[in-house]
Design a protein around this motif. Structure first.
Motif, PDB file in Angstrom:
ATOM      1  N   ALA A 123       0.823  -1.209   0.000  1.00 33.81           N
ATOM      2  CA  ALA A 123       0.000   0.000   0.000  1.00 33.81           C
ATOM      3  C   ALA A 123       0.857   1.259   0.000  1.00 33.81           C
ATOM      4  N   ALA A 124       2.004   1.205   0.679  1.00 35.59           N
ATOM      5  CA  ALA A 124       2.896   2.362   0.728  1.00 35.59           C
ATOM      6  C   ALA A 124       3.803   2.451  -0.484  1.00 35.59           C
ATOM      7  N   GLY A 125       3.802   1.442  -1.319  1.00 29.11           N
ATOM      8  CA  GLY A 125       4.668   1.430  -2.499  1.00 29.11           C
ATOM      9  C   GLY A 125       6.135   1.274  -2.153  1.00 29.11           C
ATOM     10  N   SER A 126       6.447   0.670  -1.032  1.00 30.29           N
ATOM     11  CA  SER A 126       7.825   0.483  -0.595  1.00 30.29           C
ATOM     12  C   SER A 126       8.334  -0.859  -1.089  1.00 30.29           C
ATOM     13  N   VAL A 127       9.202  -0.827  -2.115  1.00 25.61           N
ATOM     14  CA  VAL A 127       9.759  -2.071  -2.663  1.00 25.61           C
ATOM     15  C   VAL A 127      10.637  -2.755  -1.625  1.00 25.61           C
ATOM     16  N   ALA A 128      11.441  -1.957  -0.911  1.00 20.61           N
ATOM     17  CA  ALA A 128      12.307  -2.538   0.110  1.00 20.61           C
ATOM     18  C   ALA A 128      11.482  -3.206   1.208  1.00 20.61           C
ATOM     19  N   GLY A 129      10.376  -2.563   1.591  1.00 12.81           N
ATOM     20  CA  GLY A 129       9.517  -3.152   2.614  1.00 12.81           C
ATOM     21  C   GLY A 129       8.878  -4.441   2.149  1.00 12.81           C
ATOM     22  N   VAL A 130       8.470  -4.480   0.863  1.00 14.25           N
ATOM     23  CA  VAL A 130       7.881  -5.706   0.321  1.00 14.25           C
ATOM     24  C   VAL A 130       8.891  -6.842   0.352  1.00 14.25           C
ATOM     25  N   VAL A 131      10.119  -6.554  -0.082  1.00 12.83           N
ATOM     26  CA  VAL A 131      11.157  -7.585  -0.080  1.00 12.83           C
ATOM     27  C   VAL A 131      11.453  -8.053   1.341  1.00 12.83           C
ATOM     28  N   LEU A 132      11.607  -7.093   2.250  1.00 10.81           N
ATOM     29  CA  LEU A 132      11.940  -7.430   3.633  1.00 10.81           C
ATOM     30  C   LEU A 132      10.883  -8.321   4.266  1.00 10.81           C
ATOM     31  N   HIS A 133       9.605  -7.940   4.070  1.00 14.31           N
ATOM     32  CA  HIS A 133       8.545  -8.688   4.725  1.00 14.31           C
ATOM     33  C   HIS A 133       8.075  -9.890   3.909  1.00 14.31           C
ATOM     34  N   SER A 134       8.619 -10.067   2.712  1.00 12.01           N
ATOM     35  CA  SER A 134       8.288 -11.248   1.924  1.00 12.01           C
ATOM     36  C   SER A 134       9.207 -12.423   2.240  1.00 12.01           C
ATOM     37  N   VAL A 135      10.434 -12.122   2.615  1.00 10.13           N
ATOM     38  CA  VAL A 135      11.412 -13.194   2.807  1.00 10.13           C
ATOM     39  C   VAL A 135      10.993 -14.180   3.898  1.00 10.13           C
ATOM     40  N   PRO A 136      10.657 -13.734   5.133  1.00  7.31           N
ATOM     41  CA  PRO A 136      10.298 -14.719   6.173  1.00  7.31           C
ATOM     42  C   PRO A 136       9.094 -15.597   5.807  1.00  7.31           C
ATOM     43  N   PRO A 137       7.961 -15.033   5.315  1.00  7.30           N
ATOM     44  CA  PRO A 137       6.850 -15.926   4.959  1.00  7.30           C
ATOM     45  C   PRO A 137       7.197 -16.903   3.838  1.00  7.30           C
ATOM     46  N   LEU A 138       7.971 -16.444   2.856  1.00  9.13           N
ATOM     47  CA  LEU A 138       8.337 -17.333   1.762  1.00  9.13           C
ATOM     48  C   LEU A 138       9.284 -18.435   2.230  1.00  9.13           C
ATOM     49  N   VAL A 139      10.198 -18.091   3.140  1.00  9.93           N
ATOM     50  CA  VAL A 139      11.084 -19.110   3.700  1.00  9.93           C
ATOM     51  C   VAL A 139      10.272 -20.151   4.466  1.00  9.93           C
ATOM     52  N   VAL A 140       9.287 -19.678   5.234  1.00 10.22           N
ATOM     53  CA  VAL A 140       8.420 -20.605   5.960  1.00 10.22           C
ATOM     54  C   VAL A 140       7.657 -21.489   4.980  1.00 10.22           C
TER      55      VAL A 140
END
Length: 255
Positions: A123-140
């Motif tokens: 929603a904020a358009g933060s690419v870095a935030g998307v990457v940061l918060h995507s890694v843990p769920p995807l690893v799980v």
């Protein structure tokens, strides 16, 4: 001196190459893999908890009822996921296939965790935030899928290690004791591409019956080992043969 050392070395090697010892080594590796995967999954879910709480709180003031209730959302999803993974840990141990709803529930909980964890960044358009918060769920997600296959293959490895060590040690011990050794029933030879006749269920079952002897635990892995059948068919064969063995035990006859 040399004769004593040779005797001690032979005794030590006999213990190290015992089928149960060999299988136990693989069992320990499986335990280590389970613990490492569980640690990674739990840490990944713990990392997502704060973001999911912020998503559910939706700007509510700290320590208000909506803010406190928001902390319940992530554990609700995570506990369901952990329950599924714990059940798969047991079913994979004994190579029992689960139904499609098990995988759907696992994927749904993982997808829900991913969406709630990354929604604010999208929603904020933060690419870095998307990457940061995507890694843990995807690893799980990847770990949850991989650990089931790893457990299944490690179960096969335990069976293969035990069987190989048993075939390697028992004939030598029997020969030294002067006992006649009977080779175990061999699995049916694989047919060539030109031969379209498929081995029937009854033929596989007959081969498994011939290979079974008292004291052998009938499992899908053992059935595949002695018959060469597919993974899906081995569960059915194991169930039928187990029922026959149980019935024969009550009646006092061999299957």
């Amino acid at each position: 001196m040399l004769a004593r050392e040779a005797a001690e070395a032979a005794e030590l090697r006999a213990h190290q190459s015992h089928p149960d010892v060999v299988a136990l080594r693989v069992e320990r590796v499986r335990t280590q893999v389970d613990r490492l995967c569980w640690a990674g999954i739990v840490l990944g879910l713990a990392f997502t908890m704060t973001n999911v709480q912020q998503f559910a709180a939706a700007g509510s003031s700290a320590w208000s009822l909506p803010w406190l209730a928001a902390w319940l959302l992530d554990p609700t999803v995570s506990l369901v996921l952990l329950a599924i993974l714990r059940a798969e840990q047991v079913t994979a141990r004994y190579q029992v296939a689960t139904g499609p709803w098990v995988r759907r529930a696992k994927w749904f909980t993982l997808a829900a965790t991913y969406v709630m964890n990354t929604w604010a960044s999208y929603a904020a358009g933060s690419v870095a935030g998307v990457v940061l918060h995507s890694v843990p769920p995807l690893v799980v997600f990847v770990a949850a899928e991989a650990v089931t296959d790893l457990r299944d293959k490690l179960t096969d490895a335990v069976t293969a290690a035990f069987t190989e060590a048993h075939h390697r040690t028992v004939p030598h011990a029997a020969m030294n004791a002067g006992v006649e050794v009977h080779e175990p029933a061999r699995r049916p030879a694989r047919r060539g591409r030109g031969d379209h006749r498929r081995t029937s269920f009854a033929e596989y079952l007959t081969t498994a019956r011939a290979a079974w002897c008292p004291g052998v635990m009938v499992t899908p892995a053992w059935v595949r080992e002695v018959t060469g059948c597919s993974r899906g068919l081995s569960s059915r064969l194991a169930a039928v043969l187990t029922a026959e063995v149980a019935g024969s035990a009550e009646g006092g006859d061999a299957p």
